[in-house]
Design an enzyme around this catalytic site. Structure first.
Site, PDB file in Angstrom:
ATOM      1  N   ARG A 224       1.358   0.192   3.746  1.00  0.00           N
ATOM      2  CA  ARG A 224       0.735   1.273   2.984  1.00  0.00           C
ATOM      3  C   ARG A 224      -0.090   0.674   1.854  1.00  0.00           C
ATOM      4  O   ARG A 224       0.283  -0.353   1.265  1.00  0.00           O
ATOM      5  CB  ARG A 224       1.806   2.188   2.378  1.00  0.00           C
ATOM      6  N   HIS A 272      -7.380   2.006   8.938  1.00  0.00           N
ATOM      7  CA  HIS A 272      -6.031   2.533   9.232  1.00  0.00           C
ATOM      8  C   HIS A 272      -5.861   2.786  10.744  1.00  0.00           C
ATOM      9  O   HIS A 272      -5.510   3.893  11.163  1.00  0.00           O
ATOM     10  CB  HIS A 272      -5.768   3.819   8.436  1.00  0.00           C
TER      11      HIS A 272
HETATM   12  C1  GLV Z   1       0.618   5.456  10.162  1.00  0.00           C
HETATM   13  O1  GLV Z   1       0.273   4.957   9.149  1.00  0.00           O
HETATM   14  C2  GLV Z   1       1.919   5.961  10.403  1.00  0.00           C
HETATM   15  O2  GLV Z   1       2.712   6.047   9.457  1.00  0.00           O
HETATM   16  O3  GLV Z   1       2.229   6.275  11.552  1.00  0.00           O
END
Ligand code: GLV
Length: 309
Positions: A224, A272
């Site tokens: 994160r 991401h």
């Molecule tokens: C992506 O970041 C997830 O938490 O699946």
């Protein structure tokens, strides 16, 4: 049972269609249905707005449509309802592939050849290290982190791990805890951070952390964005021209247009995507847990709410 589906994925229509197919004997509602939200028993969510959660007053279980649960725990109206997050082998395989790609890119200096190609320049060959000569420090050894670590070890990388609390199951590589983080940082050639967003992990990768790393280390962050102090990393990169970072997660996503990471030649930015939620396998996982809940009328949260993951 009445089920509510809310997601912010680019493929959310496909996702919803598959949920409807799998849960065919139940009613599935979304924000487009004009219903009273107190009839909802179960919610399948990714980045649900607090104003909706507030009205789900009879909710018995929340499924996170991803591995992380910070998007639920951070909602002011969230109150200890059991959370089930996706633990999907496909997701961790994807995460591993992403990590391996970034390690190899760095290890084999592939970026240098790419940049030379842009200038039509034939570079002399460069010396590269073998897997057994590289120590990879995996920060966070949960469902995904422990898998990534094991797979890397099977490819002959030297693997070490760091985690906050002692593991119940024994790992086949050295694991450092709490105060021994300095040894872990100093020994690693590459750091892979797979930490969840919790108050304890916020800004853990800061100047003091970075200064303990080798000058030519590669930092991979696929956990994160909140674990990394982005300003500290920018300062660190200015001082250490051989330091590299591969970042998939950021404090603010999408990454702002003016952010310095975009143009820094030592930073790889990915949006991401290290492990997108796999539609079919994640719905199968959710359905199995849902059926258990439906039959037993109770389910144990697989999130330690006070730890935040
Ligand atoms: C992506 O970041 C997830 O938490 O699946």
């Amino acid at each position: 049972m009445n089920i509510y589906f809310y997601a912010t994925f680019s493929n959310q229509d496909e996702f919803l269609a598959s949920v409807k197919k799998k849960f065919k004997s139940h009613k599935i509602f979304t924000k487009n249905d004009n219903i009273k939200l107190d009839i909802i028993d179960v919610a399948l969510v990714w980045k649900l707005p607090n104003k909706i959660l507030k009205k789900l007053t009879n909710l018995k279980i929340i499924f996170s449509l991803g591995a992380g649960v910070d998007h639920i725990l951070n909602l002011p109206s969230y109150q200890k309802i059991p959370i089930i997050r996706i633990k999907d082998p496909n997701m961790r395989s994807r995460m591993f592939n992403h990590v391996l790609s970034q390690i190899l890119n760095y290890q084999l200096k592939l970026n240098d050849y790419r940049l030379a190609q842009n200038k039509q320049k034939w570079l002399d060959e460069k010396y590269t290290l073998l897997n057994k000569d590289l120590t990879i420090g995996v920060l966070g050894l949960g469902y995904i982190g422990s898998f990534v670590a094991k797979k890397l070890q099977s490819l002959d990388y030297k693997v070490i791990g760091y985690k906050n609390s002692r593991n119940k199951s024994k790992m086949l590589f050295p694991v450092y805890y709490k105060n021994s983080i300095s040894t872990f940082l100093r020994s690693s050639d590459i750091i892979v951070s797979i930490l969840p967003a919790t108050p304890n992990t916020k800004n853990i990768i800061n100047t003091s952390f970075l200064n303990q790393l080798k000058k030519n280390c590669l930092l991979i962050n696929i956990g994160r964005g909140s674990s990394l102090n982005e300003d500290d990393l920018i300062k660190h990169l200015k001082k250490n021209k051989n330091f590299f970072a591969s970042l998939d997660v950021f404090i603010k996503e999408p990454l702002l247009k003016k952010h310095q990471f975009w143009k820094n030649p030592n930073v790889t930015v990915t949006p991401h995507i290290a492990a997108v939620t796999d539609v079919d396998s994640s719905i199968d996982y959710i359905f199995t847990k849902f059926e258990y809940f439906r039959k037993k009328r109770k389910i144990k949260s697989d999130v330690f709410i006070n730890r935040g993951y």
